[in-house]
Design a protein around this motif. Structure first.
Motif, PDB file in Angstrom:
ATOM      1  N   LEU A  38       0.828  -1.202   0.000  1.00 25.38           N
ATOM      2  CA  LEU A  38       0.000   0.000   0.000  1.00 25.38           C
ATOM      3  C   LEU A  38       0.867   1.259   0.000  1.00 25.38           C
ATOM      4  O   LEU A  38       0.558   2.246  -0.672  1.00 25.38           O
ATOM      5  CB  LEU A  38      -0.918  -0.026   1.223  1.00 25.38           C
ATOM      6  CG  LEU A  38      -2.063   0.984   1.267  1.00 25.38           C
ATOM      7  CD1 LEU A  38      -2.998   0.784   0.085  1.00 25.38           C
ATOM      8  CD2 LEU A  38      -2.825   0.867   2.575  1.00 25.38           C
ATOM      9  N   VAL A  39       1.965   1.206   0.769  1.00 27.64           N
ATOM     10  CA  VAL A  39       2.882   2.350   0.789  1.00 27.64           C
ATOM     11  C   VAL A  39       3.501   2.576  -0.591  1.00 27.64           C
ATOM     12  O   VAL A  39       3.608   3.714  -1.068  1.00 27.64           O
ATOM     13  CB  VAL A  39       3.973   2.132   1.854  1.00 27.64           C
ATOM     14  CG1 VAL A  39       5.020   3.238   1.791  1.00 27.64           C
ATOM     15  CG2 VAL A  39       3.356   2.067   3.250  1.00 27.64           C
ATOM     16  N   ASP A  40       3.882   1.488  -1.257  1.00 22.70           N
ATOM     17  CA  ASP A  40       4.464   1.629  -2.595  1.00 22.70           C
ATOM     18  C   ASP A  40       3.442   2.174  -3.586  1.00 22.70           C
ATOM     19  O   ASP A  40       3.788   2.956  -4.489  1.00 22.70           O
ATOM     20  CB  ASP A  40       4.981   0.276  -3.074  1.00 22.70           C
ATOM     21  CG  ASP A  40       6.174  -0.211  -2.252  1.00 22.70           C
ATOM     22  OD1 ASP A  40       6.831   0.661  -1.635  1.00 22.70           O
ATOM     23  OD2 ASP A  40       6.418  -1.425  -2.196  1.00 22.70           O
ATOM     24  N   GLY A  41       2.168   1.762  -3.440  1.00 25.44           N
ATOM     25  CA  GLY A  41       1.136   2.306  -4.304  1.00 25.44           C
ATOM     26  C   GLY A  41       0.956   3.799  -4.100  1.00 25.44           C
ATOM     27  O   GLY A  41       0.777   4.557  -5.062  1.00 25.44           O
ATOM     28  N   LEU A  42       1.004   4.241  -2.840  1.00 24.18           N
ATOM     29  CA  LEU A  42       0.914   5.676  -2.559  1.00 24.18           C
ATOM     30  C   LEU A  42       2.120   6.418  -3.111  1.00 24.18           C
ATOM     31  O   LEU A  42       1.995   7.553  -3.608  1.00 24.18           O
ATOM     32  CB  LEU A  42       0.794   5.897  -1.048  1.00 24.18           C
ATOM     33  CG  LEU A  42      -0.533   5.452  -0.406  1.00 24.18           C
ATOM     34  CD1 LEU A  42      -0.440   5.540   1.103  1.00 24.18           C
ATOM     35  CD2 LEU A  42      -1.670   6.333  -0.916  1.00 24.18           C
ATOM     36  N   ARG A  43       3.290   5.803  -3.016  1.00 28.39           N
ATOM     37  CA  ARG A  43       4.486   6.426  -3.614  1.00 28.39           C
ATOM     38  C   ARG A  43       4.316   6.597  -5.107  1.00 28.39           C
ATOM     39  O   ARG A  43       4.689   7.639  -5.684  1.00 28.39           O
ATOM     40  CB  ARG A  43       5.715   5.583  -3.335  1.00 28.39           C
ATOM     41  CG  ARG A  43       6.210   5.619  -1.901  1.00 28.39           C
ATOM     42  CD  ARG A  43       7.399   4.697  -1.745  1.00 28.39           C
ATOM     43  NE  ARG A  43       8.462   5.046  -2.676  1.00 28.39           N
ATOM     44  CZ  ARG A  43       9.372   4.193  -3.135  1.00 28.39           C
ATOM     45  NH1 ARG A  43       9.347   2.920  -2.761  1.00 28.39           N
ATOM     46  NH2 ARG A  43      10.298   4.609  -3.964  1.00 28.39           N
ATOM     47  N   GLY A  44       3.736   5.588  -5.761  1.00 26.65           N
ATOM     48  CA  GLY A  44       3.524   5.693  -7.199  1.00 26.65           C
ATOM     49  C   GLY A  44       2.571   6.807  -7.570  1.00 26.65           C
ATOM     50  O   GLY A  44       2.697   7.430  -8.625  1.00 26.65           O
ATOM     51  N   LEU A  45       1.608   7.075  -6.692  1.00 28.07           N
ATOM     52  CA  LEU A  45       0.656   8.134  -6.977  1.00 28.07           C
ATOM     53  C   LEU A  45       1.214   9.517  -6.672  1.00 28.07           C
ATOM     54  O   LEU A  45       1.015  10.471  -7.437  1.00 28.07           O
ATOM     55  CB  LEU A  45      -0.630   7.917  -6.164  1.00 28.07           C
ATOM     56  CG  LEU A  45      -1.654   6.930  -6.716  1.00 28.07           C
ATOM     57  CD1 LEU A  45      -2.798   6.760  -5.729  1.00 28.07           C
ATOM     58  CD2 LEU A  45      -2.197   7.404  -8.057  1.00 28.07           C
ATOM     59  N   PHE A  46       1.924   9.650  -5.576  1.00 34.63           N
ATOM     60  CA  PHE A  46       2.251  10.976  -5.057  1.00 34.63           C
ATOM     61  C   PHE A  46       3.704  11.398  -5.286  1.00 34.63           C
ATOM     62  O   PHE A  46       4.075  12.489  -4.884  1.00 34.63           O
ATOM     63  CB  PHE A  46       1.957  11.034  -3.553  1.00 34.63           C
ATOM     64  CG  PHE A  46       0.494  10.946  -3.236  1.00 34.63           C
ATOM     65  CD1 PHE A  46      -0.325  12.050  -3.383  1.00 34.63           C
ATOM     66  CD2 PHE A  46      -0.062   9.758  -2.817  1.00 34.63           C
ATOM     67  CE1 PHE A  46      -1.674  11.974  -3.105  1.00 34.63           C
ATOM     68  CE2 PHE A  46      -1.410   9.669  -2.537  1.00 34.63           C
ATOM     69  CZ  PHE A  46      -2.222  10.773  -2.682  1.00 34.63           C
ATOM     70  N   HIS A  47       4.508  10.589  -5.893  1.00 31.35           N
ATOM     71  CA  HIS A  47       5.891  10.982  -6.131  1.00 31.35           C
ATOM     72  C   HIS A  47       5.978  11.798  -7.419  1.00 31.35           C
ATOM     73  O   HIS A  47       5.442  11.401  -8.447  1.00 31.35           O
ATOM     74  CB  HIS A  47       6.784   9.736  -6.246  1.00 31.35           C
ATOM     75  CG  HIS A  47       8.226  10.069  -6.464  1.00 31.35           C
ATOM     76  ND1 HIS A  47       9.023  10.625  -5.480  1.00 31.35           N
ATOM     77  CD2 HIS A  47       9.012   9.941  -7.568  1.00 31.35           C
ATOM     78  CE1 HIS A  47      10.233  10.810  -5.951  1.00 31.35           C
ATOM     79  NE2 HIS A  47      10.262  10.404  -7.231  1.00 31.35           N
ATOM     80  N   GLY A  48       6.645  12.951  -7.334  1.00 29.83           N
ATOM     81  CA  GLY A  48       6.848  13.754  -8.532  1.00 29.83           C
ATOM     82  C   GLY A  48       6.324  15.162  -8.374  1.00 29.83           C
ATOM     83  O   GLY A  48       5.938  15.585  -7.282  1.00 29.83           O
ATOM     84  N   PRO A  49       6.291  15.932  -9.474  1.00 32.15           N
ATOM     85  CA  PRO A  49       5.811  17.326  -9.426  1.00 32.15           C
ATOM     86  C   PRO A  49       4.348  17.402  -8.987  1.00 32.15           C
ATOM     87  O   PRO A  49       3.574  16.457  -9.166  1.00 32.15           O
ATOM     88  CB  PRO A  49       5.996  17.810 -10.866  1.00 32.15           C
ATOM     89  CG  PRO A  49       6.996  16.871 -11.460  1.00 32.15           C
ATOM     90  CD  PRO A  49       6.803  15.558 -10.801  1.00 32.15           C
ATOM     91  N   ALA A  50       3.978  18.547  -8.455  1.00 27.99           N
ATOM     92  CA  ALA A  50       2.632  18.709  -7.899  1.00 27.99           C
ATOM     93  C   ALA A  50       1.560  18.551  -8.973  1.00 27.99           C
ATOM     94  O   ALA A  50       0.535  17.899  -8.751  1.00 27.99           O
ATOM     95  CB  ALA A  50       2.511  20.079  -7.223  1.00 27.99           C
TER      96      ALA A  50
END
Length: 434
Positions: A38-50
C-alpha cells in the motif's frame, strides 16, 4: 543528496533508527511494514511534481468511479478525452509499473488490481466535499471509521486512540478559546463545538456499544474507556461556553440610546479596508488651547456667590396621633369535614374503633378522596397539648376523648375512589370511659 538519504534507493525503515532492532519491536513499525504494498502504491501516486501528482489522482479516481470491471482503450480515451494523449500514456505507464493497473493482452482491456482497490479506501476523502480550516471533516471521518469498523468487527485499539486524540485536540482548542475571553473567537469556537457535539451525539449509542463490546481485549477496552472519558469531557464544555458568552454579554457596552454595541462597532471596523483613514479629519483639526485670565475667574466666582438661590423650606411636622379605628377579627371558615368528624367522634360509645371508620364517615361510599385525606391529617390533633387550648372547631376536635394509634399495615378498600388507607385504631381516653 540529503544526508538522511542512504546511497541505496532501496532502503528500509530500520535504516533510519539508531537501533535497527527497534523497527522489529515497534507495533506501529510492524504494521507499516506489513502494508508495504500500500505504501508503494501511494508512492507511485504521489511521487513527482505537484501538477503530475494531481493528474494521477484525477485519472485514478476516475477509474475507480467506473461501474465496469475493465475498460478497453476506446473507453479510456472517451473517459479522459480532455487529457493530452502523451500525459495520459505517462500516467498509465506509471500505474502499470507500480502495480495499480493490470493489462489483459488477450482481451485488450485494462482493469484495477486489488492493490488499487485498497488505495480506494485510503483515498476516499477525495470523493467528499473539502472542509474548511475549522471544519469537522476529520472528526466525522474518524467517527465513521470507528463506528464502521466496530460494526464489521475489524476495530482495533489504534483506531479508537486516533479518535480519542482528535477529541482531546478539540477540547484543548475550545479551552483556549474560552480562556481568551474574545467574543468573536468564542462564538466561532461555539459554532464548531455545536457541530462536533451533534456528530458525537449521533454516534453516542455506537460508542457506548463499542465500550460494552471491548471486554476481553485489554488494549481495546482501555482505549474504549479513554474514548468515553474524552467524549464526556468534551460534551461537558457546553456549560463553560454558556458562562463565557454570558460574561461577554455583560461586558458589552451600548453606545448611548442608539442600540449600537461595541461588538457592532468592532465588526464594522473589520469590514473597512483602510481603517486608518478614519483619523484623517481628526488629525487635520488639532485641539486648540483655551486660557482664562485670573480676573475672569474672579468675576465668575463673585457672580456665583451673589446670585439668588431659592431658600429651603422647613421640613413638614409629623401628623398628630390618632386613635385606631375599631375592627373585628374574623376567622377563616373551616371545611365542613372538620365539624362532621368532631360530631362523629362525639356520637360514638366507649369501645375502640377503626380509624378508617372515622375517615369514611357515616356514608362510606360517598366519601371523597380530598375529605378523607383532610380527616387523616386532623386525627393526630386528638389530645394534642397545644391544640386543646385553641378555640373554635379545631380545639373542639382536639378535646374529643379519643386517641389515634397508627400501624404499618395497609387496608385494601372496596371503594369507588379509594384503593386503600393506612390501618389505625381510635382508643377512648379515661374521660370517655367514665
Amino acid at each position: 543528496m540529503d544526508e538522511l538519504t542512504p546511497a541505496d534507493s532501496d532502503t528500509t525503515l530500520s535504516d533510519y533508527f539508531r537501533d535497527a532492532d527497534f523497527a522489529s519491536e515497534s507495533v506501529l513499525a510492524w504494521r507499516i511494514d506489513q502494508h508495504g504494498g500500500l505504501v508503494d502504491g501511494l508512492r507511485g501516486l504521489f511521487h513527482g511534481p505537484a501538477g503530475l501528482v494531481r493528474l494521477r489522482l484525477f485519472v485514478f479516481m476516475g477509474l475507480l468511479g467506473q461501474s465496469e470491471a475493465s475498460l478497453n482503450r476506446d473507453q479510456i480515451n472517451e473517459l479522459f478525452h480532455a487529457v493530452r494523449p502523451e500525459a495520459l500514456d505517462t500516467v498509465f505507464k506509471r500505474f502499470r509499473d507500480t502495480g495499480l493497473l493490470l493489462w489483459d493482452e488477450t482481451q485488450r482491456r485494462t482493469s484495477l488490481t486489488p492493490l488499487a482497490q485498497q488505495l480506494a479506501g485510503v483515498l476516499g476523502v477525495f470523493n467528499t466535499a473539502p472542509q474548511g480550516a475549522d471544519g469537522d471533516g476529520d472528526l466525522a471521518s474518524l467517527l465513521s471509521q470507528v463506528v464502521g469498523a466496530d460494526q464489521l468487527g475489524t476495530l482495533d485499539a489504534a483506531q479508537v486512540q486516533m479518535l480519542q486524540a482528535q477529541l482531546g485536540r478539540l477540547h484543548a482548542e475550545f479551552e483556549d478559546a474560552i480562556a481568551s475571553g474574545s467574543e468573536f473567537r468564542l462564538r466561532e469556537a461555539r459554532t464548531r463545538y455545536d457541530r462536533a457535539a451533534r456528530l458525537i451525539d449521533k454516534a453516542s449509542s455506537a460508542i457506548a456499544t463499542l465500550i460494552g463490546n471491548a471486554h476481553g481485549h485489554v488494549a481495546l477496552e482501555r482505549a474504549a474507556r479513554a474514548l468515553g472519558q474524552a467524549q464526556g469531557r468534551l460534551l461537558a464544555m457546553a456549560s463553560q461556553f454558556n458562562r463565557a458568552l454570558q460574561q461577554v454579554d455583560r461586558q458589552r457596552v451600548t453606545l448611548g440610546t442608539t442600540g449600537i454595541t461595541s461588538t457592532d462597532v468592532k465588526r464594522w471596523l473589520q469590514t473597512l479596508a483602510a481603517p486608518e483613514h478614519l483619523l484623517a479629519d481628526a488629525l487635520a483639526r488639532p485641539v486648540g488651547m483655551v486660557a482664562l485670565s485670573p480676573h475672569e475667574l474672579l468675576d465668575v466666582t463673585e457672580a456665583e456667590f451673589e446670585r439668588d438661590r431659592p431658600t429651603l423650606g422647613l421640613p413638614d411636622a409629623l401628623p398628630l396621633s390618632q386613635a385606631a379605628p375599631l375592627g373585628e377579627l374574623s376567622a377563616v371558615a373551616l371545611p365542613q369535614a372538620l365539624a362532621d368528624l368532631s360530631d362523629l367522634l362525639a356520637s360514638w360509645d366507649t369501645s375502640p374503633r377503626r380509624a378508617v371508620d372515622a375517615l369514611l364517615g357515616d356514608t362510606p361510599l360517598d366519601a371523597e378522596y380530598a375529605h378523607v385525606a383532610y380527616k387523616a391529617q386532623l386525627l393526630p390533633l386528638l389530645g394534642d397539648a397545644q391544640a386543646v387550648q385553641l378555640p373554635g372547631a379545631t380545639g373542639d376536635l382536639a378535646r374529643q376523648p379519643w386517641r389515634v394509634e397508627w400501624s404499618t399495615d395497609f387496608l385494601t378498600l372496596d371503594h369507588p375512589t379509594l384503593a386503600g388507607v393506612s390501618a389505625g385504631t381510635l382508643h377512648p381516653t379515661e374521660e370517655k370511659s367514665e
